[in-house]
Enzyme design. Structure first.
Site, PDB file in Angstrom:
ATOM      1  N   LYS A  10      65.995  -1.664   5.799  1.00 21.96           N
ATOM      2  CA  LYS A  10      64.564  -1.747   5.473  1.00 21.96           C
ATOM      3  C   LYS A  10      64.213  -3.151   4.943  1.00 21.96           C
ATOM      4  CE  LYS A  10      63.955   3.210   4.564  1.00 21.96           C
ATOM      5  NZ  LYS A  10      63.699   4.228   3.498  1.00 21.96           N
ATOM      6  N   TYR A  50      57.522   7.960  10.784  1.00 22.87           N
ATOM      7  CA  TYR A  50      57.436   8.843   9.622  1.00 22.87           C
ATOM      8  C   TYR A  50      56.388   9.943   9.791  1.00 22.87           C
ATOM      9  CZ  TYR A  50      60.629   5.829   6.979  1.00 22.87           C
ATOM     10  OH  TYR A  50      61.734   5.132   6.533  1.00 22.87           O
ATOM     11  N   ASN A 113      64.780   1.927  -1.147  1.00 23.43           N
ATOM     12  CA  ASN A 113      66.140   2.456  -1.005  1.00 23.43           C
ATOM     13  C   ASN A 113      66.939   1.826   0.134  1.00 23.43           C
ATOM     14  OD1 ASN A 113      64.779   3.742   1.007  1.00 23.43           O
ATOM     15  ND2 ASN A 113      65.323   5.818   0.397  1.00 23.43           N
ATOM     16  N   HIS A 116      67.499   3.158   6.163  1.00 24.95           N
ATOM     17  CA  HIS A 116      67.084   4.413   6.782  1.00 24.95           C
ATOM     18  C   HIS A 116      68.177   4.886   7.732  1.00 24.95           C
ATOM     19  CE1 HIS A 116      64.916   7.406   9.092  1.00 24.95           C
ATOM     20  NE2 HIS A 116      65.447   6.850  10.163  1.00 24.95           N
ATOM     21  N   GLU A 127      63.903   8.736  17.186  1.00 25.27           N
ATOM     22  CA  GLU A 127      63.733   7.433  16.546  1.00 25.27           C
ATOM     23  C   GLU A 127      64.244   6.285  17.433  1.00 25.27           C
ATOM     24  OE1 GLU A 127      65.550   7.878  12.678  1.00 25.27           O
ATOM     25  OE2 GLU A 127      64.257   9.591  12.213  1.00 25.27           O
TER      26      GLU A 127
HETATM   27  N1  UDP Z   1      60.132   8.156  -0.079  1.00 21.75           N
HETATM   28  C1  UDP Z   1      59.466   7.708  -1.196  1.00 21.75           C
HETATM   29  N2  UDP Z   1      59.187   8.606  -2.203  1.00 21.75           N
HETATM   30  C2  UDP Z   1      59.555   9.911  -2.131  1.00 21.75           C
HETATM   31  C3  UDP Z   1      60.223  10.362  -0.983  1.00 21.75           C
HETATM   32  C4  UDP Z   1      60.497   9.464   0.029  1.00 21.75           C
HETATM   33  O1  UDP Z   1      59.125   6.543  -1.302  1.00 21.75           O
HETATM   34  O2  UDP Z   1      59.286  10.669  -3.061  1.00 21.75           O
HETATM   35  C5  UDP Z   1      60.418   7.206   1.003  1.00 21.75           C
HETATM   36  C6  UDP Z   1      61.846   6.661   0.966  1.00 21.75           C
HETATM   37  O3  UDP Z   1      61.799   5.309   1.444  1.00 21.75           O
HETATM   38  C7  UDP Z   1      62.562   7.547   1.968  1.00 21.75           C
HETATM   39  C8  UDP Z   1      61.471   7.752   3.013  1.00 21.75           C
HETATM   40  O4  UDP Z   1      60.272   7.864   2.260  1.00 21.75           O
HETATM   41  O5  UDP Z   1      63.725   6.920   2.470  1.00 21.75           O
HETATM   42  C9  UDP Z   1      61.645   8.964   3.882  1.00 21.75           C
HETATM   43  O6  UDP Z   1      61.831  10.111   3.077  1.00 21.75           O
HETATM   44  P1  UDP Z   1      62.922  11.195   3.444  1.00 21.75           P
HETATM   45  O7  UDP Z   1      62.730  12.350   2.533  1.00 21.75           O
HETATM   46  O8  UDP Z   1      62.881  11.458   4.911  1.00 21.75           O
HETATM   47  O9  UDP Z   1      64.294  10.492   3.018  1.00 21.75           O
HETATM   48  P2  UDP Z   1      65.472   9.841   3.891  1.00 21.75           P
HETATM   49  O10 UDP Z   1      65.589  10.639   5.152  1.00 21.75           O
HETATM   50  O11 UDP Z   1      65.107   8.402   4.133  1.00 21.75           O
HETATM   51  O12 UDP Z   1      66.690   9.955   3.027  1.00 21.75           O
HETATM   52 MG    MG Z   2      64.199  11.346   6.484  1.00 18.54          MG
END
Ligand code: UDP
Ligand code: MG
Length: 150
Positions: A10, A50, A113, A116, A127
């Site tokens: 990211k 997303y 974080n 991805h 994706e």
């Molecule tokens: N995210 C965020 N706040 C939250 C949950 C998610 O900013 O409370 C962001 C974070 O960058 C995350 C992305 O949205 O990686 C996608 O969320 P997901 O739950 O799909 O997590 P991932 O699959 O990336 O672990």
């Molecule tokens: Mg996810």
């Protein structure tokens, strides 16, 4: 099962000079890089990527973050790579991600974080199609594979 997954450093990971470190971790694990590119995600691509999060409270901030600078997109191949790459990334919230994971080692905040990774074979397919054409995904073998797979 030999699988392909979609992984992306990211914008924060790029800005923090973690691209090499992250690719190195996947290479050393034994995954093969099938596709690799740097790009700037447009708001349209972000919405596609997303789609499952549209309407959630964190969605506007997520789009702002993911479009804020270049990302490094890649397709990795290997045995059970979808779950394996997710394990190497750690929990979504770096505060909960274990040490030794990418998010655990390099992140502090859920909204920054670093990486991805697709969460299922179906998500990976969906994706990959957003970021790569089939022609951009290379099929090749590496001599080391005899030492990775029995
Ligand atoms: N995210 C965020 N706040 C939250 C949950 C998610 O900013 O409370 C962001 C974070 O960058 C995350 C992305 O949205 O990686 C996608 O969320 P997901 O739950 O799909 O997590 P991932 O699959 O990336 O672990
Ligand atoms: Mg996810």
């Amino acid at each position: 099962m030999l699988e392909r997954t979609y992984v992306m450093v990211k914008p924060d990971g790029v800005q923090r000079n973690l691209v090499g470190e992250i690719i190195t971790r996947f290479e050393r694990k034994g995954y093969r890089i099938a596709g690799l590119k740097m790009l700037r995600i447009t708001p349209e691509m972000a919405e596609k990527h997303y789609a499952e999060h549209v309407g959630k409270s964190f969605y506007p901030g997520l789009v702002e973050y993911i479009t804020s600078g270049p990302v490094v997109a890649m397709v990795l191949e290997g045995k059970d790579v979808v779950a394996g790459a997710r394990k190497m990334m750690g929990a979504t919230n770096p505060a909960e991600a274990g040490p030794g994971t990418i998010r655990g080692d390099f992140g502090l905040d859920i909204g920054r974080n670093v990486i991805h990774g697709a969460d299922s074979v179906a998500s990976a397919q969906r994706e990959m199609a957003i970021y790569f054409t089939e022609a951009e995904l290379l099929q090749y073998e590496k001599a080391v594979e005899a030492w990775l797979y029995e």
